[in-house]
Each structure stands twice: as C-alpha cells, then as structure tokens.
Design a protein around this motif. Structure first.
Motif, PDB file in Angstrom:
ATOM      1  N   ILE A  78      23.306 -19.257 -81.574  1.00  0.00           N
ATOM      2  CA  ILE A  78      23.594 -18.972 -80.170  1.00  0.00           C
ATOM      3  C   ILE A  78      22.296 -18.923 -79.370  1.00  0.00           C
ATOM      4  O   ILE A  78      21.342 -18.241 -79.756  1.00  0.00           O
ATOM      5  N   PHE A  79      22.271 -19.645 -78.253  1.00  0.00           N
ATOM      6  CA  PHE A  79      21.238 -19.432 -77.245  1.00  0.00           C
ATOM      7  C   PHE A  79      21.695 -18.295 -76.336  1.00  0.00           C
ATOM      8  O   PHE A  79      22.888 -18.162 -76.041  1.00  0.00           O
ATOM      9  N   MET A  80      20.749 -17.505 -75.863  1.00  0.00           N
ATOM     10  CA  MET A  80      21.090 -16.394 -74.989  1.00  0.00           C
ATOM     11  C   MET A  80      19.976 -16.182 -73.970  1.00  0.00           C
ATOM     12  O   MET A  80      18.796 -16.189 -74.324  1.00  0.00           O
ATOM     13  N   ASP A  81      20.340 -16.032 -72.699  1.00  0.00           N
ATOM     14  CA  ASP A  81      19.317 -15.756 -71.692  1.00  0.00           C
ATOM     15  C   ASP A  81      19.000 -14.263 -71.674  1.00  0.00           C
ATOM     16  O   ASP A  81      19.494 -13.505 -72.513  1.00  0.00           O
ATOM     17  N   SER A 118      19.626 -11.959 -69.226  1.00  0.00           N
ATOM     18  CA  SER A 118      20.302 -11.263 -68.129  1.00  0.00           C
ATOM     19  C   SER A 118      20.865  -9.913 -68.565  1.00  0.00           C
ATOM     20  O   SER A 118      21.032  -9.636 -69.755  1.00  0.00           O
ATOM     21  N   SER A 119      21.182  -9.084 -67.583  1.00  0.00           N
ATOM     22  CA  SER A 119      21.760  -7.775 -67.881  1.00  0.00           C
ATOM     23  C   SER A 119      23.158  -7.916 -68.480  1.00  0.00           C
ATOM     24  O   SER A 119      23.570  -7.099 -69.317  1.00  0.00           O
ATOM     25  N   THR A 120      23.899  -8.949 -68.094  1.00  0.00           N
ATOM     26  CA  THR A 120      25.244  -9.142 -68.645  1.00  0.00           C
ATOM     27  C   THR A 120      25.183  -9.533 -70.114  1.00  0.00           C
ATOM     28  O   THR A 120      25.993  -9.052 -70.925  1.00  0.00           O
ATOM     29  N   THR A 121      24.230 -10.384 -70.497  1.00  0.00           N
ATOM     30  CA  THR A 121      24.109 -10.729 -71.915  1.00  0.00           C
ATOM     31  C   THR A 121      23.582  -9.545 -72.726  1.00  0.00           C
ATOM     32  O   THR A 121      23.838  -9.455 -73.929  1.00  0.00           O
ATOM     33  N   PHE A 122      22.881  -8.630 -72.080  1.00  0.00           N
ATOM     34  CA  PHE A 122      22.471  -7.397 -72.756  1.00  0.00           C
ATOM     35  C   PHE A 122      23.709  -6.620 -73.201  1.00  0.00           C
ATOM     36  O   PHE A 122      23.804  -6.166 -74.345  1.00  0.00           O
ATOM     37  N   LYS A 182      26.534 -22.471 -79.102  1.00  0.00           N
ATOM     38  CA  LYS A 182      26.937 -21.936 -77.804  1.00  0.00           C
ATOM     39  C   LYS A 182      25.731 -21.359 -77.070  1.00  0.00           C
ATOM     40  O   LYS A 182      24.794 -20.860 -77.703  1.00  0.00           O
ATOM     41  N   PHE A 183      25.782 -21.438 -75.750  1.00  0.00           N
ATOM     42  CA  PHE A 183      24.785 -20.806 -74.892  1.00  0.00           C
ATOM     43  C   PHE A 183      25.507 -19.822 -73.985  1.00  0.00           C
ATOM     44  O   PHE A 183      26.333 -20.202 -73.160  1.00  0.00           O
ATOM     45  N   PHE A 184      25.208 -18.529 -74.165  1.00  0.00           N
ATOM     46  CA  PHE A 184      25.767 -17.483 -73.312  1.00  0.00           C
ATOM     47  C   PHE A 184      24.723 -17.107 -72.265  1.00  0.00           C
ATOM     48  O   PHE A 184      23.592 -16.763 -72.608  1.00  0.00           O
ATOM     49  N   SER A 186      22.745 -27.146 -76.141  1.00  0.00           N
ATOM     50  CA  SER A 186      23.882 -26.374 -76.634  1.00  0.00           C
ATOM     51  C   SER A 186      25.153 -27.219 -76.634  1.00  0.00           C
ATOM     52  O   SER A 186      25.377 -28.032 -75.735  1.00  0.00           O
ATOM     53  N   GLN A 187      25.985 -27.002 -77.637  1.00  0.00           N
ATOM     54  CA  GLN A 187      27.256 -27.719 -77.717  1.00  0.00           C
ATOM     55  C   GLN A 187      28.246 -27.206 -76.678  1.00  0.00           C
ATOM     56  O   GLN A 187      29.059 -27.968 -76.148  1.00  0.00           O
ATOM     57  N   LYS A 188      28.163 -25.901 -76.365  1.00  0.00           N
ATOM     58  CA  LYS A 188      29.117 -25.295 -75.437  1.00  0.00           C
ATOM     59  C   LYS A 188      28.393 -24.287 -74.553  1.00  0.00           C
ATOM     60  O   LYS A 188      27.686 -23.412 -75.055  1.00  0.00           O
ATOM     61  N   ASN A 189      28.562 -24.403 -73.238  1.00  0.00           N
ATOM     62  CA  ASN A 189      27.902 -23.509 -72.288  1.00  0.00           C
ATOM     63  C   ASN A 189      28.911 -22.519 -71.712  1.00  0.00           C
ATOM     64  O   ASN A 189      29.921 -22.925 -71.123  1.00  0.00           O
ATOM     65  N   ILE A 190      28.618 -21.235 -71.887  1.00  0.00           N
ATOM     66  CA  ILE A 190      29.542 -20.173 -71.492  1.00  0.00           C
ATOM     67  C   ILE A 190      28.838 -19.245 -70.508  1.00  0.00           C
ATOM     68  O   ILE A 190      27.861 -18.572 -70.852  1.00  0.00           O
ATOM     69  N   CYS A 191      29.333 -19.208 -69.285  1.00  0.00           N
ATOM     70  CA  CYS A 191      28.716 -18.409 -68.224  1.00  0.00           C
ATOM     71  C   CYS A 191      29.438 -17.074 -68.070  1.00  0.00           C
ATOM     72  O   CYS A 191      30.661 -17.031 -67.905  1.00  0.00           O
ATOM     73  N   LEU A 192      28.672 -15.996 -68.113  1.00  0.00           N
ATOM     74  CA  LEU A 192      29.199 -14.645 -67.947  1.00  0.00           C
ATOM     75  C   LEU A 192      28.818 -14.172 -66.552  1.00  0.00           C
ATOM     76  O   LEU A 192      27.657 -13.867 -66.286  1.00  0.00           O
ATOM     77  N   VAL A 193      29.779 -14.118 -65.645  1.00  0.00           N
ATOM     78  CA  VAL A 193      29.434 -13.867 -64.245  1.00  0.00           C
ATOM     79  C   VAL A 193      30.454 -12.927 -63.606  1.00  0.00           C
ATOM     80  O   VAL A 193      31.648 -13.224 -63.568  1.00  0.00           O
ATOM     81  N   ASP A 194      29.979 -11.786 -63.120  1.00  0.00           N
ATOM     82  CA  ASP A 194      30.909 -10.871 -62.460  1.00  0.00           C
ATOM     83  C   ASP A 194      31.255 -11.402 -61.072  1.00  0.00           C
ATOM     84  O   ASP A 194      30.528 -12.214 -60.486  1.00  0.00           O
ATOM     85  N   SER A 195      32.367 -10.951 -60.545  1.00  0.00           N
ATOM     86  CA  SER A 195      32.949 -11.547 -59.337  1.00  0.00           C
ATOM     87  C   SER A 195      32.087 -11.392 -58.090  1.00  0.00           C
ATOM     88  O   SER A 195      32.251 -12.143 -57.122  1.00  0.00           O
TER      89      SER A 195
END
Length: 262
Positions: free
Chosen positions: A101-104, A106-110, A176-178, A208-217
C-alpha cells in the motif's frame, strides 16, 4: 549572531525571527542576523518557500500565515475528526492480506492507520512519505513499513524531493494508494496547496493499481493550487454522510465507486 550548527535549526530560527517582526522582514535585515553566506541563506529561504512556510517578493520575506493556519498536520487532526475516523475505519476494511500500500501523510490516513492496527491482517507492506504514520504502526509485527526519504516538511509532516520521487517511480509498485487532499472539485479533480507534496502523491498514484481517495464532505467543491490527479484516475472515493446528493451523482456518473462511511 553565531551560525547555528544544523541547517534545520537555522530555518526554525528564521521563522521565529519573521514572527517577532510581525510576519515580515527584509531579506537584507534577516541576513544581518546570521553569520552565513548569502547563498546559504537563499538556500534556506527557497526550502522554506517550497514547504509553504514563507513568501519571497522584491527583497522582502513574509510568513505565509494562511498556510500555517490551514495545513498544520496536528491542527488538521482536530478538524472534522469524527468524519475522518469513520472514513479511516471504512478504508481499513478495504485492505486484504499480502497487499502493498502507498499512503500519503494526511490526517485522514493517520486515522486509517489507527483502524488498520485493529485488523488481523497478514503481511502488509506500507510505503509512505509521512513522518508520523510509521510511529503509529511501528509495533505491528504484521505490517512492514518503507519510508520514502527527502526533505522533511515539518508543517504537514511529510518528506519529498526529486531524487526520492525518481526512486519511487523506478523501484516500487503498490496494489492500492490511500490518500486524502486539501480539496476536491467535480470539474478538475484533486487539489493540494504544496507543490512538492502534490508531486510525490502523483508518483504514488502513477505506480498504484488502485487509487482510493479518503475525503470528508467539507472538502468538496473547494479549490487549491496544484491539480495533481484527475477524477478519471481515481477508482474509489470514501466520504461521509454530509456529501451533497448532486456531488455524489457527478462522481458516480464519472464511473467512480463512492462509499459512504457511517
């Protein structure tokens, strides 16, 4: 004033001097306070500018107050924390055994990492440019951690640089990249304010094979400086119940899998 032993200490001192001068100072006046060459000072200022901490203009230097307020990692941990924790928990459920897994940084990935610790997964490898995420996962025997080196941006808690981007591009590949972002527009895609960080994320996404964005509204339909990935390159978006129905429809119309974290 004697030269400080370590460049990072000197850069911290530069920020403190600017703050004490009401957020502005001439580069000449700043130079007079250090026993270093002009080239060394300008190198420090260029690094601070690339980190989004200062702005140089016509021989003047100003503290980038808006960046300090908006992008500090620890402040961001407190913003919309409930939504971010729900998104992180949902994202952790999408990880399976033996994945890389790739991971940036950000506070959300924390919060995603906090949830990941509570899962009984086998042989997970995480590659990240965050300086905080390894601390969360260091005691987990089932998780291998690879940190990407570079110049550390203390403001957002990541490291980056051209050499390290090339290393990732030529060496690593992930299932995956989160990642998260400063803002997302249904017109142009994902945007972030700091160029070096955005550039490193773009490399992660490319490999990354799959890019997954974690984003609050709260981040939808906002804008920032660097558009480093388009919506057509994002496979999954995980958000919260506050997302507007019109935004949801636009994302799904583009073929993105939208998951709402409860």
């Amino acid at each position: 004033m004697a030269e400080l032993e370590f460049p990072e200490d000197r850069r911290d001192r530069i920020i403190e001097i600017i703050k004490k001068n009401n957020g502005r100072i001439s580069i000449k006046d700043l130079f007079d306070q250090f026993n270093i060459s002009q080239s060394a000072l300008y190198k420090d200022l260029n690094i601070l500018e690339n980190r989004g901490l200062v702005i140089k203009s016509y021989g003047k230097l100003a503290l980038n107050e808006s960046e300090e307020r908006k992008h500090n990692f620890f402040q961001n941990l407190q913003k919309n924390a409930g939504q971010k924790k729900a998104i992180g928990k949902c994202a952790a459920s999408k990880v399976t055994d033996n994945e890389t897994i790739f991971m940036d940084g950000s506070s959300t990935t924390f919060y995603f990492c906090e949830a990941l610790k509570r899962r009984s997964l086998k042989n997970i490898t995480i590659i990240t440019n965050s300086i905080f995420i390894p601390r969360v996962l260091i005691m987990e025997d089932n998780i291998n951690i690879i940190t990407v080196g570079g110049i550390v941006n203390k403001l957002i808690g990541t490291s980056d640089g051209d050499i390290w981007e090339a290393l990732v591009k030529n060496t690593f590949y992930a299932n995956k990249f989160f990642f998260s972002c400063y803002s997302m527009s249904t017109d142009v895609g994902v945007l972030d304010p700091i160029q070096n960080d955005a550039s490193m994320k773009a490399v992660f996404a490319l490999k990354s094979q799959k890019n997954i964005c974690l984003v609050d509204s709260s981040k939808f339909q906002q804008y920032s400086t660097f558009n480093w990935i388009g919506l057509d390159e994002i496979d999954v978006i995980i958000s919260d119940t506050g997302i507007e129905s019109d935004t949801s429809k636009k994302l799904m119309d583009k073929g993105i899998e939208l998951i709402i974290a409860e």
